[in-house]
Design an enzyme around this catalytic site. Structure first.
Site, PDB file in Angstrom:
ATOM      1  N   ILE A  29     -12.335  -7.041  31.809  1.00 44.06           N
ATOM      2  CA  ILE A  29     -12.207  -6.242  30.854  1.00 44.06           C
ATOM      3  C   ILE A  29     -13.247  -6.253  29.490  1.00 44.06           C
ATOM      4  CG2 ILE A  29      -9.682  -6.022  31.427  1.00 44.06           C
ATOM      5  CD1 ILE A  29      -9.037  -7.595  28.701  1.00 44.06           C
ATOM      6  N   CYS A  33      -4.322  -3.791  41.495  1.00 46.49           N
ATOM      7  CA  CYS A  33      -4.466  -4.299  42.786  1.00 46.49           C
ATOM      8  C   CYS A  33      -5.692  -5.451  42.795  1.00 46.49           C
ATOM      9  CB  CYS A  33      -4.899  -3.010  43.666  1.00 46.49           C
ATOM     10  SG  CYS A  33      -3.602  -1.872  44.201  1.00 46.49           S
ATOM     11  N   ARG A  55      -2.570  -2.059  36.159  1.00 46.05           N
ATOM     12  CA  ARG A  55      -3.841  -2.070  35.336  1.00 46.05           C
ATOM     13  C   ARG A  55      -3.623  -1.358  34.152  1.00 46.05           C
ATOM     14  NH1 ARG A  55      -8.051  -5.185  35.300  1.00 46.05           N
ATOM     15  NH2 ARG A  55      -9.896  -4.270  34.798  1.00 46.05           N
ATOM     16  N   ARG A 110       3.131   2.640  44.692  1.00 47.20           N
ATOM     17  CA  ARG A 110       2.740   2.557  43.445  1.00 47.20           C
ATOM     18  C   ARG A 110       1.921   3.606  43.083  1.00 47.20           C
ATOM     19  NH1 ARG A 110      -0.742  -2.448  41.792  1.00 47.20           N
ATOM     20  NH2 ARG A 110      -1.166  -0.760  40.174  1.00 47.20           N
ATOM     21  N   GLN A 121     -15.918  -4.817  28.839  1.00 53.13           N
ATOM     22  CA  GLN A 121     -16.526  -3.882  28.169  1.00 53.13           C
ATOM     23  C   GLN A 121     -15.440  -3.115  27.003  1.00 53.13           C
ATOM     24  OE1 GLN A 121     -19.699  -2.805  28.498  1.00 53.13           O
ATOM     25  NE2 GLN A 121     -19.551  -4.956  29.362  1.00 53.13           N
ATOM     26  N   ARG A 140     -12.566  -7.354  38.153  1.00 51.90           N
ATOM     27  CA  ARG A 140     -11.746  -6.385  37.213  1.00 51.90           C
ATOM     28  C   ARG A 140     -11.837  -7.103  36.037  1.00 51.90           C
ATOM     29  NH1 ARG A 140      -7.226  -2.963  40.044  1.00 51.90           N
ATOM     30  NH2 ARG A 140      -8.535  -1.085  38.649  1.00 51.90           N
ATOM     31  N   LYS A 175      -2.308   9.962  39.362  1.00 47.35           N
ATOM     32  CA  LYS A 175      -1.710   8.708  39.074  1.00 47.35           C
ATOM     33  C   LYS A 175      -2.702   8.045  37.856  1.00 47.35           C
ATOM     34  CE  LYS A 175      -3.065   4.839  41.151  1.00 47.35           C
ATOM     35  NZ  LYS A 175      -3.691   3.576  40.370  1.00 47.35           N
ATOM     36  N   ASN A 176      -4.045   8.142  38.070  1.00 48.95           N
ATOM     37  CA  ASN A 176      -4.856   7.532  37.240  1.00 48.95           C
ATOM     38  C   ASN A 176      -5.168   8.208  35.845  1.00 48.95           C
ATOM     39  OD1 ASN A 176      -5.097   5.539  38.833  1.00 48.95           O
ATOM     40  ND2 ASN A 176      -7.162   5.937  39.751  1.00 48.95           N
ATOM     41  N   ILE A 205     -18.553  -0.791  43.998  1.00 46.10           N
ATOM     42  CA  ILE A 205     -17.791  -0.663  42.860  1.00 46.10           C
ATOM     43  C   ILE A 205     -16.931  -2.093  42.895  1.00 46.10           C
ATOM     44  CG2 ILE A 205     -16.055   0.253  41.220  1.00 46.10           C
ATOM     45  CD1 ILE A 205     -18.511   1.985  41.735  1.00 46.10           C
ATOM     46  N   ASP A 236     -11.851   4.880  45.559  1.00 47.82           N
ATOM     47  CA  ASP A 236     -10.796   5.026  46.142  1.00 47.82           C
ATOM     48  C   ASP A 236     -10.549   5.741  47.247  1.00 47.82           C
ATOM     49  OD1 ASP A 236     -10.210   3.688  43.615  1.00 47.82           O
ATOM     50  OD2 ASP A 236      -9.305   5.326  42.498  1.00 47.82           O
TER      51      ASP A 236
HETATM   52  N1  EPU Z   1     -15.954  -3.628  34.909  1.00 45.54           N
HETATM   53  C1  EPU Z   1     -16.727  -4.624  34.302  1.00 45.54           C
HETATM   54  N2  EPU Z   1     -16.178  -4.668  33.161  1.00 45.54           N
HETATM   55  C2  EPU Z   1     -15.420  -3.981  32.418  1.00 45.54           C
HETATM   56  C3  EPU Z   1     -14.645  -2.868  33.027  1.00 45.54           C
HETATM   57  C4  EPU Z   1     -15.270  -2.464  34.589  1.00 45.54           C
HETATM   58  O1  EPU Z   1     -17.376  -5.388  34.874  1.00 45.54           O
HETATM   59  O2  EPU Z   1     -15.190  -4.298  31.222  1.00 45.54           O
HETATM   60  C5  EPU Z   1     -16.590  -3.218  36.346  1.00 45.54           C
HETATM   61  C6  EPU Z   1     -15.239  -3.485  37.412  1.00 45.54           C
HETATM   62  O3  EPU Z   1     -15.091  -4.786  37.682  1.00 45.54           O
HETATM   63  C7  EPU Z   1     -15.735  -2.626  38.410  1.00 45.54           C
HETATM   64  C8  EPU Z   1     -16.415  -1.503  37.835  1.00 45.54           C
HETATM   65  O4  EPU Z   1     -16.746  -1.892  36.553  1.00 45.54           O
HETATM   66  O5  EPU Z   1     -16.360  -3.313  39.525  1.00 45.54           O
HETATM   67  C9  EPU Z   1     -15.446  -0.133  37.543  1.00 45.54           C
HETATM   68  O6  EPU Z   1     -14.326  -0.552  36.839  1.00 45.54           O
HETATM   69  P1  EPU Z   1     -13.557   0.670  36.189  1.00 45.54           P
HETATM   70  O7  EPU Z   1     -13.284  -0.131  34.687  1.00 45.54           O
HETATM   71  O8  EPU Z   1     -14.195   1.888  36.251  1.00 45.54           O
HETATM   72  O9  EPU Z   1     -12.487   0.765  36.655  1.00 45.54           O
HETATM   73  P2  EPU Z   1     -10.840   0.638  36.335  1.00 45.54           P
HETATM   74  O10 EPU Z   1     -10.456   1.494  34.874  1.00 45.54           O
HETATM   75  O11 EPU Z   1     -10.247  -0.810  36.312  1.00 45.54           O
HETATM   76  C10 EPU Z   1     -10.145   2.953  37.636  1.00 45.54           C
HETATM   77  C11 EPU Z   1      -8.801   3.267  38.473  1.00 45.54           C
HETATM   78  C12 EPU Z   1      -9.182   2.459  39.873  1.00 45.54           C
HETATM   79  C13 EPU Z   1     -10.538   3.022  40.345  1.00 45.54           C
HETATM   80  C14 EPU Z   1     -11.539   2.801  39.273  1.00 45.54           C
HETATM   81  C15 EPU Z   1     -13.067   3.557  39.761  1.00 45.54           C
HETATM   82  C16 EPU Z   1      -6.917   3.434  36.897  1.00 45.54           C
HETATM   83  C17 EPU Z   1      -5.716   2.854  36.491  1.00 45.54           C
HETATM   84  N3  EPU Z   1      -7.633   2.722  37.897  1.00 45.54           N
HETATM   85  O12 EPU Z   1     -10.030   1.598  37.320  1.00 45.54           O
HETATM   86  O13 EPU Z   1      -8.028   3.080  40.748  1.00 45.54           O
HETATM   87  O14 EPU Z   1     -10.777   2.676  41.501  1.00 45.54           O
HETATM   88  O15 EPU Z   1     -11.061   3.261  37.985  1.00 45.54           O
HETATM   89  O16 EPU Z   1     -12.849   4.714  39.837  1.00 45.54           O
HETATM   90  O17 EPU Z   1      -7.378   4.574  36.517  1.00 45.54           O
HETATM   91  C18 EPU Z   1      -6.878   3.003  42.561  1.00 45.54           C
HETATM   92  O18 EPU Z   1      -6.195   4.148  42.052  1.00 45.54           O
HETATM   93  O19 EPU Z   1      -6.537   2.583  43.571  1.00 45.54           O
HETATM   94  C19 EPU Z   1      -7.776   2.287  41.651  1.00 45.54           C
HETATM   95  C20 EPU Z   1      -8.209   0.980  41.799  1.00 45.54           C
END
Ligand code: EPU
Length: 416
Positions: free
Chosen positions: A123, A116, A92, A397, A125, A121, A22-23, A326, A304
């Site tokens: 953005i 979710c 997301r 999903r 960065q 979460r 998925k991701n 996380i 996850d």
């Molecule tokens: N974070 C920040 N600022 C940012 C980006 C992230 O503070 O600009 C924090 C987040 O709040 C979180 C941590 O950094 O505490 C990690 O976030 P990351 O950006 O790595 O996660 P993501 O890209 O939003 C993806 C997966 C998630 C998975 C995470 C971690 C997708 C679509 N989603 O999320 O998958 O948990 O990486 O491995 O790729 C799931 O599949 O159930 C799921 C939630």
């Protein structure tokens, strides 16, 4: 509203085949529109997040066709327009379109993405990366207007190894002038998959899978054919199920090294498994011991799989400690797990103490989020009696054909 109904306690025998990630797929699809020619992506999972992305592609005037698990995307007539808020908020990954549109057209307007509700979460960065590359980002509440006269390669250090920010910045930098170096990036296999896809189209990305990614911008991306890697979280979920209920249950089409952290923990708890090149076969045991888990960025234990492993830990002798590092809100499944008979205490939404062994009893429960839903489903498979799960849209999903895959190996599970 549909629910999942499970009669628990049945042993599972046979083979379960893992679908595409998925991701990975949800990043590959938006990245595909950087290309002006036709792109084909195979091993696309049949999950509702993909339907949501297809809806966005069609809205942007891309021509798409999905036959079996192959998605063909022709972006030659794409229109750069604002994706409606309700489409962006479905998932997301909608914000990966923000990056491809910015890279391609140097201008994008977009709403904050969904996903979710497992934590804040932010953005920041991703936006920091856009700004470093020369874009001006205007924030109007939950809407972003992003403009760049020119995107120019630069050095960017991420405050945390964010999966989303790494992919977003990589996508934009492919179309920036000159060299971009991103430091402290995420190393997840999905990032390597996206980088390989972009490179197949003519991008110049080096270092994906390590701490530093270097991208040299290119003007044109050409047609390509690419395969989605197996879903390591789906694989991990079934490996956990097999550890609890497997009788010679084989989980096929996975990459064991992608779930090394899970495999080590299960072996530490006493699970015996036969790990082969692309499969794992498990006969469940009945004397597992408690283990401690701390979620970390890849290659650490994946957040996850934190919720899906909770039902397993309720069946281990002793006290297991799970630390979630996380997300701020990833123990929402514990309330219902305790209602089913578990003995779990959560402190500050960060640490769960699981005392086992506790038998579980079937109940009416709720999927609070995708992996929380998977966790309840595993509880239902183990529990005595009938479990019904509400809010199953979350589970659908991210898990391709989950009821069918499990019924085929002997589970009594159906959507009602
Ligand atoms: N974070 C920040 N600022 C940012 C980006 C992230 O503070 O600009 C924090 C987040 O709040 C979180 C941590 O950094 O505490 C990690 O976030 P990351 O950006 O790595 O996660 P993501 O890209 O939003 C993806 C997966 C998630 C998975 C995470 C971690 C997708 C679509 N989603 O999320 O998958 O948990 O990486 O491995 O790729 C799931 O599949 O159930 C799921 C939630």
């Amino acid at each position: 509203m549909p629910k999942i109904k499970i009669e628990g306690g049945h042993k599972l025998t046979g083979e379960i085949e893992i679908s595409g990630s998925k991701n990975s797929a949800v990043a590959l699809i938006p990245a595909a529109i950087l290309c002006d020619e036709v792109v084909k992506i195979s091993n696309i999972p049949n999950i509702s997040d993909i339907d949501s992305l297809e809806e966005i592609l069609t809205y942007l005037n891309a021509q798409i066709d999905r036959q079996d698990n192959i998605l063909t995307i022709d972006s030659s007539k794409i229109i750069n327009k604002e994706i409606p808020e309700e489409m962006s908020q479905k998932l997301r990954a909608s914000y990966y379109f923000m990056s491809s549109l910015l890279g391609k057209y140097k201008h994008v307007e977009m709403y904050f993405p969904g996903g979710c509700s497992i934590g804040e979460r932010p953005i920041d960065q991703t936006l920091k990366g856009y700004r470093a590359l020369g874009a001006v980002v205007t924030e109007e509440g939950n809407r972003y207007i992003i403009d760049a006269e020119e995107l120019k390669g630069t050095k960017i250090y991420l405050d945390m190894p964010s999966v989303g920010a790494t992919i977003n910045i990589m996508i934009v930098a492919v179309k920036a002038k000159g060299k971009t170096i991103i430091e402290n990036v995420a190393k997840e296999p999905e990032i390597v998959n996206v980088a390989t896809f972009l490179n197949n189209m003519g991008a110049k990305i080096q270092g994906a899978g390590t701490n530093v990614i270097t991208i040299t911008g290119v003007d044109y991306l050409h047609k390509s054919f690419h395969e989605v890697i197996p879903d390591r979280i789906e694989a991990g979920t079934y490996v956990i199920i097999a550890s609890l209920l497997g009788e010679n249950l084989k989980i096929k089409n996975l990459i064991p090294s992608h779930i090394e952290a899970l495999i080590s923990k299960l072996i530490e708890a006493g699970v015996q498994m036969n790990v082969e090149e692309d499969s794992i076969t498990i006969n469940s045991g009945n004397k597992y011991k408690a283990v401690n888990i701390k979620t970390l960025p890849y290659p650490g234990f994946p957040t996850d799989l934190q919720q899906p492993i909770i039902p397993f830990l309720t069946q281990c002798h002793g006290t297991s400690i799970v630390e979630e590092t996380i997300y701020e809100n990833r123990f929402q499944n514990i309330y219902d797990t305790n209602r089913m008979g578990a003995n779990i205490m959560v402190k500050d939404n960060k640490i769960a103490k699981i005392k086992g062994v506790t038998p579980l009893r079937g109940k009416n429960v709720t999927a609070t989020d995708l992996r929380g839903g998977a966790s309840m489903l595993i509880c239902g498979l183990v529990a005595d009696g009938i479990t019904t799960i509400d809010n199953i849209k979350y589970i659908l999903r991210g898990y391709d054909d989950i009821c069918h895959k499990l019924s085929k190996v002997g589970a009594k599970i159906e959507i009602i």
